[in-house]
Design a protein around this motif. Structure first.
Motif, PDB file in Angstrom:
ATOM      1  N   TRP A 167       8.573   0.410  -3.710  1.00 16.38           N
ATOM      2  CA  TRP A 167       7.369   1.317  -4.191  1.00 16.38           C
ATOM      3  C   TRP A 167       6.900   0.822  -5.745  1.00 16.38           C
ATOM      4  CZ3 TRP A 167       8.844   4.764  -8.132  1.00 16.38           C
ATOM      5  CH2 TRP A 167      10.204   5.024  -8.192  1.00 16.38           C
ATOM      6  N   VAL A 179       4.921   2.310  -9.536  1.00 17.90           N
ATOM      7  CA  VAL A 179       4.118   3.352 -10.269  1.00 17.90           C
ATOM      8  C   VAL A 179       2.867   2.692 -10.854  1.00 17.90           C
ATOM      9  CG1 VAL A 179       4.097   5.187 -11.784  1.00 17.90           C
ATOM     10  CG2 VAL A 179       6.061   4.898 -10.366  1.00 17.90           C
ATOM     11  N   GLN A 196       0.293   8.840 -13.769  1.00 16.02           N
ATOM     12  CA  GLN A 196       1.054   7.948 -13.121  1.00 16.02           C
ATOM     13  C   GLN A 196       0.867   8.332 -11.520  1.00 16.02           C
ATOM     14  OE1 GLN A 196       5.202   8.419 -14.321  1.00 16.02           O
ATOM     15  NE2 GLN A 196       4.780   6.803 -16.037  1.00 16.02           N
ATOM     16  N   THR A 210       2.216   7.093  -7.692  1.00 11.04           N
ATOM     17  CA  THR A 210       3.410   6.205  -7.245  1.00 11.04           C
ATOM     18  C   THR A 210       2.752   5.925  -5.713  1.00 11.04           C
ATOM     19  OG1 THR A 210       4.846   7.688  -7.948  1.00 11.04           O
ATOM     20  CG2 THR A 210       5.635   6.229  -6.073  1.00 11.04           C
ATOM     21  N   TYR A 214       3.519   3.702  -2.197  1.00  9.73           N
ATOM     22  CA  TYR A 214       4.615   3.514  -1.278  1.00  9.73           C
ATOM     23  C   TYR A 214       4.331   2.543  -0.594  1.00  9.73           C
ATOM     24  CZ  TYR A 214       6.444   7.876  -3.337  1.00  9.73           C
ATOM     25  OH  TYR A 214       6.762   9.030  -3.894  1.00  9.73           O
TER      26      TYR A 214
END
Length: 199
Positions: free
Chosen positions: A20, A22, A33, A35, A37
């Motif tokens: 993953w 960011v 931010q 994320t 995945y």
């Protein structure tokens, strides 16, 4: 920023597996931010009824994926016995599916997969999809999306090397668990974990 292994999701006790990273986005002067995945890549295969099954079919559903072939002389029969337990427990859940990908599509035609499914007690494609398609694409999605072993190997019984992993995927196409489909205690854990995602 990039990381691998497990990330705990706040909403659930199950980790999100795979790589993953960011992304940082500036929005109205603020740094946000986001994320990103690891997700299962887009796919399209044919099931035992001759229907197309793709990531659109699985969108919004929880599913378990595995890789096998009908003539596999080693771990597949054990895996199918264990997956039958999962099927029996969750076959009435509308939001649940099983995707079993054949690694030998030349031999495992739609008709043969239908016969195989019926022989083990799966009489329709409501929940459990037995998938066939382009072998290279199946190997590729096994290795790069489901992060499992799936390849040709002349030294292996049956000529194919594959893992007995049952991979649990959530509604967003993210890996939430990997279990050894040849071990009853691991499959018990999978069966305890599925409802955590279904709720």
């Amino acid at each position: 920023m990039s990381c691998s292994q497990k990330v705990e999701d706040q909403n659930s006790s199950l980790p999100i597996l795979g790589n993953w990273h960011v992304n940082e986005i500036e929005l109205e002067g603020k740094l946000i931010q986001d994320t990103i995945y690891h997700k299962i890549a887009d796919f399209s295969f044919t099931n035992q009824e001759g229907k197309e099954i793709s990531n659109y079919t699985t969108a919004g559903k929880v599913y378990v994926a595995d890789f096998f072939f009908t003539t596999c002389p080693t771990i597949c029969p054990i895996m199918k016995t264990q997956m039958l337990r999962v099927y029996e427990a969750f076959k009435d859940e509308e939001q649940f599916m099983i995707l079993s990908h054949t690694l030998d599509p030349e031999h495992d035609t739609e008709e043969l997969l239908k016969e195989f499914a019926e022989k083990i007690g799966v009489n329709d494609d409501q929940t459990w999809q037995f998938l066939t398609g382009d072998q290279e694409k199946i190997f590729e999605i096994g290795q790069t999306s489901y992060l499992t072993t799936a390849m040709e190997d002349k030294n292996e019984p049956g000529g194919i090397l594959h893992s007995g992993a049952f991979v649990l995927i959530d509604q967003k196409g993210r890996i939430r668990g990997v279990y050894d489909g040849t071990k009853e205690d691991q499959v018990n854990r999978l069966m305890r974990d599925i409802p955590k995602l279904l709720k």
